[in-house]
Design a protein around this motif. Structure first.
Motif, PDB file in Angstrom:
ATOM      1  N   SER A 112      -6.764   3.601  -7.566  1.00  0.00           N
ATOM      2  CA  SER A 112      -6.610   2.888  -6.317  1.00  0.00           C
ATOM      3  C   SER A 112      -6.671   3.195  -5.589  1.00  0.00           C
ATOM      4  CB  SER A 112      -5.456   1.724  -6.504  1.00  0.00           C
ATOM      5  OG  SER A 112      -5.879   0.717  -7.972  1.00  0.00           O
ATOM      6  N   LEU A 113      -5.153   4.190  -4.982  1.00  0.00           N
ATOM      7  CA  LEU A 113      -5.556   4.352  -3.524  1.00  0.00           C
ATOM      8  C   LEU A 113      -6.700   5.350  -2.987  1.00  0.00           C
ATOM      9  CD1 LEU A 113      -3.048   4.523  -1.049  1.00  0.00           C
ATOM     10  CD2 LEU A 113      -2.438   6.717  -2.150  1.00  0.00           C
ATOM     11  N   CYS A 114      -6.445   5.661  -3.647  1.00  0.00           N
ATOM     12  CA  CYS A 114      -8.398   6.876  -3.372  1.00  0.00           C
ATOM     13  C   CYS A 114      -9.155   5.585  -2.710  1.00  0.00           C
ATOM     14  CB  CYS A 114      -8.868   7.891  -4.178  1.00  0.00           C
ATOM     15  SG  CYS A 114      -7.706   8.882  -4.421  1.00  0.00           S
ATOM     16  N   ASN A 115      -9.949   5.242  -3.401  1.00  0.00           N
ATOM     17  CA  ASN A 115     -11.134   3.608  -3.061  1.00  0.00           C
ATOM     18  C   ASN A 115     -10.340   3.457  -2.201  1.00  0.00           C
ATOM     19  OD1 ASN A 115     -12.115   4.520  -5.412  1.00  0.00           O
ATOM     20  ND2 ASN A 115     -11.132   2.690  -7.172  1.00  0.00           N
ATOM     21  N   PHE A 116      -9.185   3.031  -2.108  1.00  0.00           N
ATOM     22  CA  PHE A 116      -9.043   1.987  -0.292  1.00  0.00           C
ATOM     23  C   PHE A 116      -8.780   2.678   0.463  1.00  0.00           C
ATOM     24  CE2 PHE A 116      -5.542   0.409   2.696  1.00  0.00           C
ATOM     25  CZ  PHE A 116      -6.451  -1.140   1.866  1.00  0.00           C
ATOM     26  N   LEU A 117      -8.267   4.066   0.572  1.00  0.00           N
ATOM     27  CA  LEU A 117      -8.794   4.832   1.810  1.00  0.00           C
ATOM     28  C   LEU A 117     -10.151   5.328   2.421  1.00  0.00           C
ATOM     29  CD1 LEU A 117      -5.782   7.447   0.943  1.00  0.00           C
ATOM     30  CD2 LEU A 117      -5.741   5.480   3.061  1.00  0.00           C
ATOM     31  N   ALA A 118     -11.272   5.341   0.902  1.00  0.00           N
ATOM     32  CA  ALA A 118     -12.462   5.643   1.029  1.00  0.00           C
ATOM     33  C   ALA A 118     -13.399   3.889   1.766  1.00  0.00           C
ATOM     34  CB  ALA A 118     -13.466   6.423   0.048  1.00  0.00           C
ATOM     35  N   GLU A 119     -12.884   3.141   1.577  1.00  0.00           N
ATOM     36  CA  GLU A 119     -12.537   1.597   1.963  1.00  0.00           C
ATOM     37  C   GLU A 119     -12.443   1.825   3.684  1.00  0.00           C
ATOM     38  OE1 GLU A 119     -10.865  -1.748  -0.555  1.00  0.00           O
ATOM     39  OE2 GLU A 119     -11.714  -0.785  -1.551  1.00  0.00           O
ATOM     40  N   ARG A 120     -11.380   2.019   3.774  1.00  0.00           N
ATOM     41  CA  ARG A 120     -11.131   2.698   5.357  1.00  0.00           C
ATOM     42  C   ARG A 120     -12.192   3.137   6.164  1.00  0.00           C
ATOM     43  NH1 ARG A 120      -8.751  -1.702   6.388  1.00  0.00           N
ATOM     44  NH2 ARG A 120      -8.236  -0.714   8.318  1.00  0.00           N
ATOM     45  N   PHE A 121     -12.697   4.551   5.596  1.00  0.00           N
ATOM     46  CA  PHE A 121     -12.548   5.462   6.303  1.00  0.00           C
ATOM     47  C   PHE A 121     -14.557   4.691   6.319  1.00  0.00           C
ATOM     48  CE2 PHE A 121     -11.606  10.280   7.092  1.00  0.00           C
ATOM     49  CZ  PHE A 121     -10.167   9.512   6.897  1.00  0.00           C
ATOM     50  N   HIS A 287      -3.185  -3.291  -2.700  1.00  0.00           N
ATOM     51  CA  HIS A 287      -3.235  -4.342  -3.461  1.00  0.00           C
ATOM     52  C   HIS A 287      -2.751  -5.833  -2.027  1.00  0.00           C
ATOM     53  CE1 HIS A 287      -3.938  -4.303  -8.259  1.00  0.00           C
ATOM     54  NE2 HIS A 287      -4.297  -3.501  -6.982  1.00  0.00           N
ATOM     55  N   VAL A 288      -1.914  -5.769  -1.413  1.00  0.00           N
ATOM     56  CA  VAL A 288      -1.714  -6.749   0.038  1.00  0.00           C
ATOM     57  C   VAL A 288      -2.134  -6.134   0.760  1.00  0.00           C
ATOM     58  CG1 VAL A 288       0.163  -7.100   1.052  1.00  0.00           C
ATOM     59  CG2 VAL A 288       0.714  -7.151  -0.749  1.00  0.00           C
ATOM     60  N   ALA A 289      -2.727  -4.945   1.166  1.00  0.00           N
ATOM     61  CA  ALA A 289      -3.509  -4.995   2.326  1.00  0.00           C
ATOM     62  C   ALA A 289      -5.053  -4.927   2.142  1.00  0.00           C
ATOM     63  CB  ALA A 289      -3.473  -3.032   2.733  1.00  0.00           C
ATOM     64  N   ARG A 290      -5.110  -4.715   0.585  1.00  0.00           N
ATOM     65  CA  ARG A 290      -6.870  -5.423   0.895  1.00  0.00           C
ATOM     66  C   ARG A 290      -6.776  -6.972   0.509  1.00  0.00           C
ATOM     67  NH1 ARG A 290      -8.208  -2.426  -4.533  1.00  0.00           N
ATOM     68  NH2 ARG A 290      -9.620  -0.653  -4.069  1.00  0.00           N
ATOM     69  N   HIS A 291      -6.229  -6.652  -0.076  1.00  0.00           N
ATOM     70  CA  HIS A 291      -5.907  -9.306  -0.274  1.00  0.00           C
ATOM     71  C   HIS A 291      -5.889  -9.116   0.988  1.00  0.00           C
ATOM     72  CE1 HIS A 291      -4.266 -12.960  -1.593  1.00  0.00           C
ATOM     73  NE2 HIS A 291      -4.858 -12.743  -2.206  1.00  0.00           N
ATOM     74  N   GLY A 293      -7.154  -8.550   3.782  1.00  0.00           N
ATOM     75  CA  GLY A 293      -8.688  -8.183   4.617  1.00  0.00           C
ATOM     76  C   GLY A 293      -8.107  -7.382   5.968  1.00  0.00           C
ATOM     77  N   GLY A 294      -6.951  -6.060   4.889  1.00  0.00           N
ATOM     78  CA  GLY A 294      -6.930  -4.721   5.897  1.00  0.00           C
ATOM     79  C   GLY A 294      -6.663  -4.706   7.416  1.00  0.00           C
ATOM     80  N   SER A 295      -6.606  -5.768   8.140  1.00  0.00           N
ATOM     81  CA  SER A 295      -6.007  -6.040   9.662  1.00  0.00           C
ATOM     82  C   SER A 295      -4.697  -5.283   9.646  1.00  0.00           C
ATOM     83  CB  SER A 295      -5.714  -7.697   9.849  1.00  0.00           C
ATOM     84  OG  SER A 295      -4.460  -7.723   9.450  1.00  0.00           O
ATOM     85  N   GLY A 296      -5.464  -4.249  11.221  1.00  0.00           N
ATOM     86  CA  GLY A 296      -4.300  -3.812  11.722  1.00  0.00           C
ATOM     87  C   GLY A 296      -2.771  -4.082  11.701  1.00  0.00           C
ATOM     88  N   ALA A 297      -2.562  -5.465  11.319  1.00  0.00           N
ATOM     89  CA  ALA A 297      -1.015  -5.594  11.254  1.00  0.00           C
ATOM     90  C   ALA A 297      -0.573  -6.418   9.656  1.00  0.00           C
ATOM     91  CB  ALA A 297      -0.604  -7.095  11.831  1.00  0.00           C
ATOM     92  N   ALA A 298      -1.875  -6.330   8.524  1.00  0.00           N
ATOM     93  CA  ALA A 298      -1.657  -6.273   7.172  1.00  0.00           C
ATOM     94  C   ALA A 298      -1.756  -4.729   6.992  1.00  0.00           C
ATOM     95  CB  ALA A 298      -2.839  -6.485   6.745  1.00  0.00           C
ATOM     96  N   MET A 299      -1.933  -3.839   7.489  1.00  0.00           N
ATOM     97  CA  MET A 299      -2.257  -2.112   6.852  1.00  0.00           C
ATOM     98  C   MET A 299      -0.977  -1.663   7.487  1.00  0.00           C
ATOM     99  SD  MET A 299      -4.699  -1.451   5.758  1.00  0.00           S
ATOM    100  CE  MET A 299      -5.066   0.663   5.927  1.00  0.00           C
ATOM    101  N   ALA A 300       0.080  -2.029   7.896  1.00  0.00           N
ATOM    102  CA  ALA A 300       0.921  -1.419   9.352  1.00  0.00           C
ATOM    103  C   ALA A 300       2.346  -2.716   7.937  1.00  0.00           C
ATOM    104  CB  ALA A 300       0.858  -2.531  10.298  1.00  0.00           C
ATOM    105  N   ALA A 301       2.022  -3.886   7.798  1.00  0.00           N
ATOM    106  CA  ALA A 301       2.994  -3.844   6.695  1.00  0.00           C
ATOM    107  C   ALA A 301       2.982  -3.486   5.327  1.00  0.00           C
ATOM    108  CB  ALA A 301       2.965  -5.867   7.304  1.00  0.00           C
ATOM    109  N   ALA A 302       1.504  -3.466   5.205  1.00  0.00           N
ATOM    110  CA  ALA A 302       1.690  -2.826   3.952  1.00  0.00           C
ATOM    111  C   ALA A 302       1.374  -1.211   3.622  1.00  0.00           C
ATOM    112  CB  ALA A 302       0.375  -3.157   2.931  1.00  0.00           C
ATOM    113  N   GLY A 303       2.602  -0.972   4.575  1.00  0.00           N
ATOM    114  CA  GLY A 303       2.692   0.519   4.361  1.00  0.00           C
ATOM    115  C   GLY A 303       1.392   1.825   5.433  1.00  0.00           C
ATOM    116  N   PHE A 304       0.571   1.512   5.272  1.00  0.00           N
ATOM    117  CA  PHE A 304      -0.343   2.339   5.709  1.00  0.00           C
ATOM    118  C   PHE A 304      -0.890   3.027   6.872  1.00  0.00           C
ATOM    119  CE2 PHE A 304      -2.590   0.319   2.046  1.00  0.00           C
ATOM    120  CZ  PHE A 304      -2.738   1.697   1.308  1.00  0.00           C
ATOM    121  N   GLU A 305       0.195   2.635   8.149  1.00  0.00           N
ATOM    122  CA  GLU A 305       0.273   2.983   9.135  1.00  0.00           C
ATOM    123  C   GLU A 305       1.679   3.896   9.158  1.00  0.00           C
ATOM    124  OE1 GLU A 305      -0.839   2.734  12.739  1.00  0.00           O
ATOM    125  OE2 GLU A 305      -1.972   2.641  11.580  1.00  0.00           O
TER     126      GLU A 305
END
Ligand code: GTP
Ligand code: MG
Length: 510
Positions: A112-121, A287-291, A293-305
């Motif tokens: 799931s993480l690999c897929n998600f990072l690929a989506e982001r790229f 899952h939260v980041a995806r759910h 919509g991957g906005s900047g704030a959502a990404m940060a809150a989900a730990g991706f920053e």
């Protein structure tokens, strides 16, 4: 924390721009090959001397076992090196890329993480390409990885993110077949760093790190990622209870991160791995980041920053490892096969041999006494008959020669029995030396041989003393030769082990 996706942008930009600086590793690789050549030469040139030692003895067996172990090592090392060649060829396909191993238990959320990072790229216009490894070959695929409990990943697969970065999605631990395990190992050999995924439902199962021992001992940076860092909350919307997936609170995440860090540190210490390789854990929810919509704030809150920041921080060490890889692969072979055999196979055998030599040496005086006693007990009872035989002719010369023959018969047998470990050769004894005037005496009609008997015994004792000294000295010389050669060889091997450490450290500081 920045909420504008800054780290993501930077991470993607930097992973586009990484142009691994090439170091000239030729001299280092040359030194490593030279080291191996010196080890081989010294092992071949140093036979343990068994001269004077009985080949069937325990001692000789130990020496021969050592020689056999040397022979096996000399055969095994080139084979073990050749076995690494396919791994290297496979790795060559990614020669100029940075390979990150995504490692963790089944269901840890790796795919799931690999897929998600690929989506982001992909969302930022970067090329993304999936591949599987089948039968040692890389097969491109346009499908993202399977996610979910029923679709446990059984094959090694990877995704190229941009032009430089590769994530290797390893089969979940314990879901690997033997073939896959070998393949996974080949790939993990060529990874430059490790993301250790551990689910937030029971994070920090540090025993999983045992499977990474090799990679960690090879100095690859480790970043723990606490996945699935979310929970279901119940909300009431328009009178209806709705379940909503939320990020775990920052406090909760901080606690888990600190706990995982502490456990991982302790584990690395117990494994003898440099704790500096461990990076501060980060918590994410794909899952939260995806759910959201991957906005900047959502990404940060989900730990991706935080994840991107951590990845940027380890980029340096990861790239460094990557640059040293061709020499590192050879070094690891030398360390894990050759030096390990010197340490665990050959040197312990030499120690065992040395101890046996010491014991044999300590036993020499006892053996000498036993030898004397055996010969004495065998020769002395024969003297009266010998004296009797030559009494009529009063032939003292024949008695002296006869006693020497009795001695010769006893020597070989007693030598074998008393000095069991040694090969003793006794040249024929010359007639015993008696003082002038010693001989048979007339006693009326009778012949008195008491004086002659006593003198014979005396001469015998003296001869036997000299022979026993000789046998003991012979044994000591044989043991000394063996022991000296064994310690010399051990010192050479110890010296080689140190040299390899020095080479490893100069590679680490290259
Ligand atoms: N709640 C939650 N579940 C997740 C998250 N990421 C993955 N999952 C779920 O966890 C399960 C396992 O995810 P995968 O990505 O397949 O895990 P994996 O580590 O690849 O598993 P294996 O391939 O079996 O080793 C799936 O049901 C995912 O939907 C997350 O961020 N939050
Ligand atoms: Mg998977």
């Amino acid at each position: 924390m920045r909420v504008d996706g800054g780290h993501e942008q930077r991470f993607i930009a930097e992973s586009r721009g990484v142009e691994p600086r090439r170091l000239d590793l030729t001299p280092m690789i040359g030194s490593l090959h030279d080291w191996q050549a010196r080890v081989n030469r010294d092992l071949l040139a140093n036979d343990l001397p068994l001269e004077g030692i009985e080949l069937g003895s325990e001692l000789a067996q130990q020496a021969l076992e050592f020689q056999e172990a040397v022979r096996q090592c000399l055969l095994a090392w080139p084979r073990q090196w050749t076995q690494l060649v396919p791994a290297q060829q496979l790795a060559d396909a990614f020669d100029d890329k940075v390979l990150m191993l995504v490692f963790g238990k089944f269901n840890a959320g790796k795919s799931s993480l690999c897929n998600f990072l690929a989506e982001r790229f992909a969302a930022r216009g970067e090329p993304v390409g999936y591949f599987r490894v089948e039968g040692g070959r890389i097969v491109d695929s346009d499908q993202p990885f399977q996610e979910g409990v029923t679709e446990t990943t059984a094959n090694l697969q990877g995704v190229r993110l941009g032009n430089e970065l590769i994530l290797l999605d390893t089969p979940g631990l314990h879901s690997v077949t033997a073939d896959n395990a070998e393949l996974t190992r080949r790939f993990t050999d060529s990874a430059d760093g490790v993301l250790w995924l551990t689910s937030s439902s029971s994070p920090g199962q540090v025993q999983e790190l045992d499977e990474l021992a090799r990679e960690l001992h090879r100095g690859k940076p480790l970043l723990p990622v606490i996945t699935r860092s979310d929970f279901y909350d119940e909300d009431e919307i328009d009178g209806e209870i709705v379940k909503r997936l939320c990020n775990k609170t920052p406090e909760n995440r901080a606690l888990q991160e600190a706990d995982v860090r502490a456990r991982a540190q302790e584990k690395l210490r117990s494994m003898g791995v440099d704790v500096a390789l461990l990076n501060a854990p980060v918590s994410v929810s794909v899952h939260v980041a995806r759910h959201e919509g991957g906005s900047g704030a959502a990404m940060a809150a989900a730990g991706f920053e935080a994840l991107y920041a951590a990845l940027l921080a380890i980029a340096g060490p990861v790239l460094r490892y990557g640059q040293l890889k061709p020499a590192a692969v050879l070094l690891h072979h030398l360390d894990e096969h050759v030096a390990a055999d010197l340490r665990e196979q050959l040197r312990p055998r030499l120690s065992v041999l040395q101890r046996a030599v010491e014991q044999a040496e300590q036993a020499l005086p006892r053996r000498r006494d036993m030898f004397m006693a055996l010969v004495w007990r065998s020769v002395v009872p024969g003297l009266p008959a010998l004296l009797e035989r030559h009494a009529a002719a009063r032939d003292v010369a024949a008695v002296r020669a006869g006693a020497a023959r009795l001695l010769d018969e006893a020597l070989a047998r007693a030598g074998r029995e008393a000095f069991v470990d040694f090969e003793l050769v006794f040249p024929p004894s010359p007639p015993l030396q008696l003082e002038a005037g010693v001989g048979y005496h007339a006693l009326g009609d009778l012949v008195d041989d008491t004086g002659l008997h006593a003198a014979l015994q005396q001469a015998l004792r003296e001869r036997l003393d000299t022979l026993a000294d000789g046998a003991q000295a012979h044994g000591r010389r044989a043991l000394d030769r063996l022991s000296q050669e064994a310690s010399r060889l051990d010192a050479i091997l110890a010296c080689h082990a140190q040299e390899l450490c020095a080479l490893a450290s100069s590679l680490a500081h290259a």
